[in-house]
Design an enzyme around this catalytic site. Structure first.
Site, PDB file in Angstrom:
ATOM      1  N   ALA A 112       0.875  -1.257   0.127  1.00  0.00           N
ATOM      2  CA  ALA A 112      -0.270  -0.399   0.017  1.00  0.00           C
ATOM      3  C   ALA A 112       1.088   1.377  -0.579  1.00  0.00           C
ATOM      4  O   ALA A 112       2.021   1.398   0.715  1.00  0.00           O
ATOM      5  CB  ALA A 112      -0.639   0.240   1.345  1.00  0.00           C
ATOM      6  N   GLY A 115       2.085   2.604  -4.990  1.00  0.00           N
ATOM      7  CA  GLY A 115       3.192   3.283  -6.003  1.00  0.00           C
ATOM      8  C   GLY A 115       4.163   1.709  -6.769  1.00  0.00           C
ATOM      9  O   GLY A 115       4.319   1.957  -7.923  1.00  0.00           O
ATOM     10  N   ARG A 139      -5.518   0.245   4.487  1.00  0.00           N
ATOM     11  CA  ARG A 139      -4.340   0.576   3.746  1.00  0.00           C
ATOM     12  C   ARG A 139      -4.506  -0.505   2.034  1.00  0.00           C
ATOM     13  O   ARG A 139      -4.330  -0.123   1.652  1.00  0.00           O
ATOM     14  CB  ARG A 139      -2.613   1.149   4.290  1.00  0.00           C
ATOM     15  CG  ARG A 139      -3.074   1.480   4.760  1.00  0.00           C
ATOM     16  CD  ARG A 139      -1.880   1.390   5.348  1.00  0.00           C
ATOM     17  NE  ARG A 139       0.040   1.427   4.647  1.00  0.00           N
ATOM     18  CZ  ARG A 139       0.408   2.089   4.299  1.00  0.00           C
ATOM     19  NH1 ARG A 139       0.134   3.432   4.040  1.00  0.00           N
ATOM     20  NH2 ARG A 139       1.530   1.976   3.624  1.00  0.00           N
ATOM     21  N   ASP A 179       9.777  -2.927   0.200  1.00  0.00           N
ATOM     22  CA  ASP A 179       9.803  -1.527   0.531  1.00  0.00           C
ATOM     23  C   ASP A 179       9.330  -1.500   2.338  1.00  0.00           C
ATOM     24  O   ASP A 179       7.854  -1.091   2.350  1.00  0.00           O
ATOM     25  CB  ASP A 179       8.451  -0.470  -0.034  1.00  0.00           C
ATOM     26  CG  ASP A 179       9.065   0.841  -0.428  1.00  0.00           C
ATOM     27  OD1 ASP A 179       9.978   1.192   0.306  1.00  0.00           O
ATOM     28  OD2 ASP A 179       8.013   1.105   0.252  1.00  0.00           O
ATOM     29  N   CYS A 232      13.016   4.221   2.252  1.00  0.00           N
ATOM     30  CA  CYS A 232      13.064   5.866   2.677  1.00  0.00           C
ATOM     31  C   CYS A 232      14.161   6.299   3.695  1.00  0.00           C
ATOM     32  O   CYS A 232      13.333   7.727   4.147  1.00  0.00           O
ATOM     33  CB  CYS A 232      11.923   6.702   2.529  1.00  0.00           C
ATOM     34  SG  CYS A 232      10.534   6.403   3.609  1.00  0.00           S
TER      35      CYS A 232
END
Length: 461
Positions: A112, A115, A139, A179, A232
């Site tokens: 979620a 992207g 999500r 991710d 990130c």
């Protein structure tokens, strides 16, 4: 912008002489990006029809910057047609650098809002399967919508602990993307609320979660398969440290080189115990070196590929299912050819399942395959998801509106349309509504009036 003192000290130690350049980037505006859905439109064609100014993101073939202070691409009909996805430029990198090919079995572990999953699905081009998972059910609902808008039908959307997935998919996947949930240091400029979250749950908290996720994913990857891990954040414990943990637990993994870009920085071996130079093959993205936020990426391969066995599908030996009559009648209006053995009917709902799946009963699903529609009394009602998977030329009855036609926005708002002025067949029944030849959804024609069937939860506000 006030940054935590401990964070600044860490970054100063990490960046040395570059620290002043890094701090100065907080005075610069954030960058806005969109990624073209190459499953629906080529990059060249999109550039011809794009209604606002865009310029290329140099390390992403289908990525572009736009001025988010001047335009709102999320309100344009092409967005509703699934021609592009809005995404921060650096965040486009992980899915771009995982070499997914049509026919692969792909897992996005923490997917979620979609992207990265939407790009992975576009790369599959309708072949193989994408399993997109997010532990948060709320999500995952947004994830499902974005996947369906993109026209990805060969998909399972799940909401499970990665540890439970491991029970169902041992050494099943060709490619896995993680991710990972992280402390978000690379997003401080984009979202100031991330600073407060960092102070509440720092890198050590997330590093433990990441180690659990990456080792569970490792056991779901085929020998010879590839895993891309990304965060990130900048902290070594969450980045190189997590990769080192995986390599110690599963030494059959090796770090691979990735396609480079002049703004990429090497991973930092000194942040690991082994200090191995192999960690330089991983990638760090710093906002003072390129036009994007902070990111970390590592691409790994699991040992050598086992010899591929001959495909022993039982499709030729099974008793063929028969398509429901109402669905068969509807399909005469399309050029779709469906394998009846892959149909899965639950009550009124009809799903078209990806091929070659294990038994997945017992997993929490939001979607299993492509929802074709519902079998009502004496009729079949096609779904919004099916409309988004179709191309204009695949359906017999089409109402194709120019993007400047005010009826496009009216359709997206759920209003009934008068189509008396349009040329072409006017027989009653289901019509695929398009904008400039790209499907938006279905409507039902009676006389000269099109009853709107656009999904209420997707409507333009």
């Amino acid at each position: 912008m006030k940054l935590p003192e401990k964070f600044e000290e860490k970054m100063q130690d990490l960046l040395k002489d570059e620290f002043a350049d890094y701090i100065s980037c907080y005075d610069e505006p954030r960058y806005y990006g969109l990624r073209v859905n190459t499953n629906k439109i080529s990059v060249e064609e999109f550039r011809k029809i794009c209604p606002f100014e865009i310029w290329p993101i140099p390390w992403i073939e289908n990525g572009f910057y736009y001025d988010g202070e001047k335009v709102t691409p999320s309100k344009h009909p092409y967005y509703f047609a699934g021609l592009y996805y809005l995404q921060e430029p650096s965040a486009m990198t992980p899915a771009n650098r995982l070499p997914v090919e049509p026919g692969d079995k792909v897992l996005d572990v923490c997917a979620a809002p979609g992207g990265k999953a939407t790009e992975l699905g576009a790369k599959l081009n309708g072949e193989g399967v994408l399993i997109a998972n997010d532990i948060s059910n709320s999500r995952a609902k947004g994830l499902l919508k974005n996947i369906e808008v993109f026209g990805i039908g060969n998909v399972l959307v799940l909401s499970e602990e990665p540890g439970k997935l491991e029970e169902y998919f041992p050494e099943y996947f060709d490619k896995i993307l993680i991710d990972a949930p992280c402390s978000g240091e690379g997003m401080f400029r984009k979202d100031k609320k991330m600073v407060k979250a960092w102070e509440e749950h720092g890198p050590e908290f997330f590093a433990n979660i990441q180690k659990s996720i990456i080792t569970q994913a490792a056991r779901m990857l085929k020998p010879g398969g590839m895993l891309l891990y990304s965060t990130c954040t900048f902290d070594g414990r969450e980045n190189e440290g997590t990769i080192e943990y995986l390599l110690n637990a599963y030494p059959e993994f090796e770090i691979l080189e990735m396609k480079g870009y002049e703004g990429f920085a090497d991973g930092i071996p000194k942040l690991t115990t082994s200090k191995s130079e192999d960690f330089k093959k991983t990638v760090r993205i710093f906002p003072h070196k390129m036009k994007g936020e902070g990111h970390y990426l590592a691409l790994l391969r699991k040992g050598k590929s086992i010899e591929k066995l001959e495909d022993k599908k039982l499709s030729g030996k099974r008793n063929k299912k028969k398509l429901p009559e109402d669905l068969e009648v509807f399909l005469k209006s399309t050029t779709l050819e469906l394998d009846a053995d892959r149909l899965d009917i639950h009550g009124e709902r009809v799903y078209y399942m990806p091929d070659d799946l294990p038994d997945v009963r017992g997993i929490r699903f939001l979607r299993t395959g492509l929802l074709l529609g519902e079998l009502k009394k004496n009729r079949f009602e096609p779904s919004q998801a099916l409309a988004m998977c179709l191309k204009k030329e695949q359906y017999k009855n089409v109402i194709d509106l120019n993007v400047a036609d005010e009826r496009v926005n009216r359709y997206l708002k759920g209003e009934t349309l008068d189509v008396e002025d349009l040329t072409g067949p006017k027989e009653k029944g289901w019509y695929l509504v398009c904008v400039d030849s790209y499907p938006l959804g279905f409507g039902k024609l009676s006389g000269q009036t099109l009853k709107n069937k656009y999904l209420p939860g997707w409507r333009l506000c």
